[in-house]
Every structure is written in C-alpha cells, then in structure tokens.
Design a protein around this motif. Structure first.
Motif, PDB file in Angstrom:
ATOM      1  N   GLN A   1       0.828  -1.204   0.000  1.00 16.43           N
ATOM      2  CA  GLN A   1       0.000   0.000   0.000  1.00 16.43           C
ATOM      3  C   GLN A   1       0.868   1.262   0.000  1.00 16.43           C
ATOM      4  O   GLN A   1       1.030   1.937   1.010  1.00 16.43           O
ATOM      5  CB  GLN A   1      -0.928   0.000   1.218  1.00 16.43           C
ATOM      6  N   ARG A   2       1.392   1.540  -1.150  1.00 16.36           N
ATOM      7  CA  ARG A   2       2.229   2.732  -1.283  1.00 16.36           C
ATOM      8  C   ARG A   2       2.137   3.254  -2.722  1.00 16.36           C
ATOM      9  O   ARG A   2       3.150   3.488  -3.381  1.00 16.36           O
ATOM     10  CB  ARG A   2       3.679   2.394  -0.923  1.00 16.36           C
ATOM     11  N   ALA A   3       0.910   3.408  -3.177  1.00 16.98           N
ATOM     12  CA  ALA A   3       0.665   3.753  -4.577  1.00 16.98           C
ATOM     13  C   ALA A   3       1.336   5.061  -4.980  1.00 16.98           C
ATOM     14  O   ALA A   3       1.790   5.213  -6.122  1.00 16.98           O
ATOM     15  CB  ALA A   3      -0.835   3.825  -4.842  1.00 16.98           C
ATOM     16  N   GLU A   4       1.416   5.994  -4.038  1.00 19.11           N
ATOM     17  CA  GLU A   4       2.018   7.300  -4.367  1.00 19.11           C
ATOM     18  C   GLU A   4       3.511   7.199  -4.658  1.00 19.11           C
ATOM     19  O   GLU A   4       4.104   8.094  -5.260  1.00 19.11           O
ATOM     20  CB  GLU A   4       1.769   8.300  -3.229  1.00 19.11           C
ATOM     21  N   LYS A   5       4.140   6.112  -4.229  1.00 17.05           N
ATOM     22  CA  LYS A   5       5.561   5.863  -4.493  1.00 17.05           C
ATOM     23  C   LYS A   5       5.733   4.667  -5.435  1.00 17.05           C
ATOM     24  O   LYS A   5       6.773   4.012  -5.431  1.00 17.05           O
ATOM     25  CB  LYS A   5       6.307   5.587  -3.185  1.00 17.05           C
ATOM     26  N   LEU A   6       4.706   4.420  -6.254  1.00 23.00           N
ATOM     27  CA  LEU A   6       4.722   3.287  -7.178  1.00 23.00           C
ATOM     28  C   LEU A   6       4.970   1.972  -6.442  1.00 23.00           C
ATOM     29  O   LEU A   6       5.582   1.050  -6.962  1.00 23.00           O
ATOM     30  CB  LEU A   6       5.763   3.486  -8.286  1.00 23.00           C
ATOM     31  N   ASN A   7       4.471   1.917  -5.203  1.00 22.01           N
ATOM     32  CA  ASN A   7       4.578   0.725  -4.363  1.00 22.01           C
ATOM     33  C   ASN A   7       6.011   0.235  -4.178  1.00 22.01           C
ATOM     34  O   ASN A   7       6.261  -0.970  -4.050  1.00 22.01           O
ATOM     35  CB  ASN A   7       3.685  -0.392  -4.917  1.00 22.01           C
ATOM     36  N   ALA A   8       6.944   1.199  -4.163  1.00 20.10           N
ATOM     37  CA  ALA A   8       8.314   0.863  -3.771  1.00 20.10           C
ATOM     38  C   ALA A   8       8.269   0.334  -2.343  1.00 20.10           C
ATOM     39  O   ALA A   8       7.554   0.858  -1.490  1.00 20.10           O
ATOM     40  CB  ALA A   8       9.208   2.096  -3.860  1.00 20.10           C
ATOM     41  N   ILE A   9       9.045  -0.712  -2.091  1.00 24.29           N
ATOM     42  CA  ILE A   9       8.919  -1.407  -0.811  1.00 24.29           C
ATOM     43  C   ILE A   9      10.085  -1.062   0.107  1.00 24.29           C
ATOM     44  O   ILE A   9      11.251  -1.203  -0.261  1.00 24.29           O
ATOM     45  CB  ILE A   9       8.798  -2.934  -1.036  1.00 24.29           C
TER      46      ILE A   9
ATOM     47  N   ALA B   1      -5.204 -22.664   7.417  1.00 27.04           N
ATOM     48  CA  ALA B   1      -6.207 -21.860   6.715  1.00 27.04           C
ATOM     49  C   ALA B   1      -5.653 -21.198   5.460  1.00 27.04           C
ATOM     50  O   ALA B   1      -6.377 -20.499   4.759  1.00 27.04           O
ATOM     51  CB  ALA B   1      -6.776 -20.795   7.651  1.00 27.04           C
ATOM     52  N   VAL B   2      -4.364 -21.414   5.172  1.00 24.91           N
ATOM     53  CA  VAL B   2      -3.734 -20.794   4.006  1.00 24.91           C
ATOM     54  C   VAL B   2      -3.184 -21.872   3.084  1.00 24.91           C
ATOM     55  O   VAL B   2      -2.401 -22.727   3.503  1.00 24.91           O
ATOM     56  CB  VAL B   2      -2.597 -19.838   4.424  1.00 24.91           C
ATOM     57  N   ARG B   3      -3.588 -21.813   1.813  1.00 25.97           N
ATOM     58  CA  ARG B   3      -3.109 -22.776   0.821  1.00 25.97           C
ATOM     59  C   ARG B   3      -2.434 -22.101  -0.368  1.00 25.97           C
ATOM     60  O   ARG B   3      -1.828 -22.783  -1.199  1.00 25.97           O
ATOM     61  CB  ARG B   3      -4.264 -23.645   0.331  1.00 25.97           C
ATOM     62  N   VAL B   4      -2.554 -20.785  -0.482  1.00 21.82           N
ATOM     63  CA  VAL B   4      -1.901 -20.037  -1.543  1.00 21.82           C
ATOM     64  C   VAL B   4      -1.695 -18.615  -1.054  1.00 21.82           C
ATOM     65  O   VAL B   4      -2.475 -18.110  -0.236  1.00 21.82           O
ATOM     66  CB  VAL B   4      -2.748 -20.054  -2.845  1.00 21.82           C
ATOM     67  N   VAL B   5      -0.631 -17.962  -1.528  1.00 22.32           N
ATOM     68  CA  VAL B   5      -0.342 -16.584  -1.149  1.00 22.32           C
ATOM     69  C   VAL B   5      -0.327 -15.724  -2.408  1.00 22.32           C
ATOM     70  O   VAL B   5       0.335 -16.066  -3.390  1.00 22.32           O
ATOM     71  CB  VAL B   5       1.009 -16.460  -0.415  1.00 22.32           C
ATOM     72  N   VAL B   6      -1.065 -14.617  -2.364  1.00 24.44           N
ATOM     73  CA  VAL B   6      -1.155 -13.700  -3.506  1.00 24.44           C
ATOM     74  C   VAL B   6      -0.469 -12.388  -3.148  1.00 24.44           C
ATOM     75  O   VAL B   6      -0.782 -11.774  -2.120  1.00 24.44           O
ATOM     76  CB  VAL B   6      -2.621 -13.431  -3.880  1.00 24.44           C
ATOM     77  N   PHE B   7       0.448 -11.950  -3.996  1.00 24.00           N
ATOM     78  CA  PHE B   7       1.092 -10.648  -3.842  1.00 24.00           C
ATOM     79  C   PHE B   7       0.424  -9.668  -4.813  1.00 24.00           C
ATOM     80  O   PHE B   7       0.302  -9.951  -6.008  1.00 24.00           O
ATOM     81  CB  PHE B   7       2.583 -10.728  -4.176  1.00 24.00           C
ATOM     82  N   GLN B   8      -0.006  -8.535  -4.294  1.00 25.34           N
ATOM     83  CA  GLN B   8      -0.636  -7.522  -5.126  1.00 25.34           C
ATOM     84  C   GLN B   8      -0.347  -6.150  -4.537  1.00 25.34           C
ATOM     85  O   GLN B   8       0.292  -6.046  -3.484  1.00 25.34           O
ATOM     86  CB  GLN B   8      -2.147  -7.769  -5.213  1.00 25.34           C
ATOM     87  N   SER B   9      -0.822  -5.099  -5.210  1.00 25.90           N
ATOM     88  CA  SER B   9      -0.514  -3.750  -4.753  1.00 25.90           C
ATOM     89  C   SER B   9      -1.687  -2.823  -4.983  1.00 25.90           C
ATOM     90  O   SER B   9      -2.543  -3.080  -5.844  1.00 25.90           O
ATOM     91  CB  SER B   9       0.721  -3.200  -5.486  1.00 25.90           C
ATOM     92  N   ASP B  10      -1.724  -1.739  -4.220  1.00 22.95           N
ATOM     93  CA  ASP B  10      -2.756  -0.719  -4.397  1.00 22.95           C
ATOM     94  C   ASP B  10      -2.558   0.030  -5.711  1.00 22.95           C
ATOM     95  O   ASP B  10      -1.430   0.158  -6.209  1.00 22.95           O
ATOM     96  CB  ASP B  10      -2.701   0.280  -3.240  1.00 22.95           C
ATOM     97  N   GLY B  11      -3.646   0.550  -6.228  1.00 24.03           N
ATOM     98  CA  GLY B  11      -3.579   1.328  -7.460  1.00 24.03           C
ATOM     99  C   GLY B  11      -3.379   0.442  -8.672  1.00 24.03           C
ATOM    100  O   GLY B  11      -3.283  -0.784  -8.559  1.00 24.03           O
ATOM    101  N   ASP B  12      -3.310   1.065  -9.832  1.00 24.56           N
ATOM    102  CA  ASP B  12      -3.112   0.295 -11.061  1.00 24.56           C
ATOM    103  C   ASP B  12      -1.912   0.776 -11.862  1.00 24.56           C
ATOM    104  O   ASP B  12      -1.746   0.418 -13.020  1.00 24.56           O
ATOM    105  CB  ASP B  12      -4.371   0.337 -11.933  1.00 24.56           C
TER     106      ASP B  12
END
Length: 257
Positions: free
Chosen positions: A18-26, A46-57
């Motif tokens: 969640q850092r869309a204003e910085k292009l989601n630089a981590i 309770a977890v069988r898969v992990v999804v990495f995603q980011s705010d904004g497009d």
C-alpha cells in the motif's frame, strides 16, 4: 510503519503493498513484515496459496525504496540481505505464490516476480530491470532469467535496462500469462480458486521438487523426484484417496498437511 495489508479469505492469503504514491516501492520494514507473515502462513492450515498484489493500477512494485540508500551509507548488502531472505522464504514456503501485476514491476519488484511461482500480468504492464542505471550489478535476476529466457534476452534486459510489456513477457515465458487489464482480477481469482482446491501436501512436495531439480542434473533430478513420489505414495493418504475418489466419481477429500 508497514506499508502493506494482510488478509486471509477462503484459504488464500493476500499481501497488498500500500504505497501507490511511491509506485509501491517497498521499504525494509514492510519487507520484513512480509517475511514474518509468510513464515506464519507456512504453518497455517487456513492458508493454501499466497497472492502478492498492490494498491492502485500504476505499479505492482517499483523496487526498493531508494531513499533508504543514503540513510544506510550506500550499503548494498543492507538491501540484498533482506531480498535474499524474502526470496528464500518464498521458495521454502511449501505454498504456491501468485503475483498480480497491473502496472510497472522494476528493480526489486522485477526480482520479486522472478521468484514467484505464478505471475499473472496485465498485457500493458511494464516489467524490467533498470538497476544498471543505478550503478548496481544485479545478482538476483541473472540465474533465474538465464533459465527462463536464455542468454540473448537476459543480456538485453539487464544491459539496456529497458522494459517490456506484460504481453511480451508472457510470450517469452517470463510471466505465467498475460491478459487485458480488465480481465486481470478474474484471471487471478480463477487461478487462486484452482490452487486452493489442490492437495496441500502434494503441492508442497511438487513445488519443492521442481526447485530442487533446478540445481541437479536431469538424471539426478529424475531419481530425486522418483524417490519423493514413491515415498509419498507409501506413507501419505493422498494417492489412495485420489484414486478412490476418481473411481467412485466423487471429489477427493484431502487432509491438511
């Protein structure tokens, strides 16, 4: 401050930068929290898969936070150690990982994709490794790139620093698949639905076997995977349940890991 959100829904864990204003630089603190969460998910039934995603497009991840570089007296090791830890944790997770790429993926963000099991990218996403323009000799990308796209494309991507589209990345095998941006959510959801319904124990052994095989000769890899397969059939309930379910015309009832 951690610039990410963590949720679990229907056996899928979603890690959203969640850092869309910085292009989601981590930044380092966020990366550390992601590593800690992944270690928790590894033992979470309770977890069988992990999804990495980011705010904004606009961006999946534009890499590490370059503002931290002067703060650490330009220590590259400060950054490589944490990326190393993240990628090792992902590889040894025992769960499939999925990256949803809806914009740019550069630098560390590009390396992140390379170390994710499945990458679904918007056809107009931009991925690339521009670290040559920061005076950095990248050591994460080359081994994986050489295996995935060969010497010619590896040279082009790393020495020019230019980006390619999600569509081209799919054509050369750099990402799993690319779809029009408006179909990205549906494509990721469909993949996640498929993965969470597979046998968790078998998924873990296949994933580990694939990555272990990359470091072996073909004959050694075959022998290793055969040993894993035969031992699994002897000691785990999955083989018997899978066959019995198919013969009975029902869905298998997988036990947890």
């Amino acid at each position: 401050m951690v610039n990410a959100d963590f949720t679990v829904d229907d056996y899928a864990a979603y890690i959203t930068v969640q850092r869309a204003e910085k292009l989601n630089a981590i930044d380092t603190s966020t990366k550390t929290e992601i590593i800690d969460r992944l270690r928790q998910y590894k033992d979470d039934e309770a977890v069988r898969v992990v999804v990495f995603q980011s705010d904004g497009d606009r961006a999946f991840c534009a890499g590490g936070d370059v503002r931290e570089i002067p703060e650490t007296d330009y220590s590259l090791k400060h950054f490589t150690d944490s990326w190393d830890e993240l990628f090792a944790t992902m590889r040894n997770l025992g769960l499939p990982t999925v990256a949803k790429v809806d914009g740019v993926a550069l630098g560390g963000g590009f390396d992140w994709l390379l170390h994710t099991d499945f990458v679904v990218a918007a056809s107009d996403a931009e991925v690339g490794q521009p670290e040559i323009d920061l005076g950095i000799v990248n050591h994460f990308s080359p081994p994986v790139l050489l295996d995935q796209v060969g010497v010619r494309k590896t040279m082009e991507l790393l020495l020019t620093g230019e980006t390619i589209s999600g569509a081209e990345a799919a054509e050369i095998g750099l990402v799993t698949r690319s779809v029009p941006r408006e179909e990205l959510d549906e494509a990721v959801d469909s993949l996640v639905s498929t993965l969470v319904n597979k046998n968790p124990r078998v998924v873990e052994k296949i994933k580990d076997g694939i990555y272990t095989s990359l470091e072996m000769s073909p004959s050694a890899a075959k022998s290793h995977l055969e040993d894993v397969s035969l031992e699994s059939a002897r000691t785990d309930p999955d083989y018997r349940e899978g066959v019995d379910a198919q013969l009975a015309g029902r869905d298998p009832e997988w036990t947890v890991k």
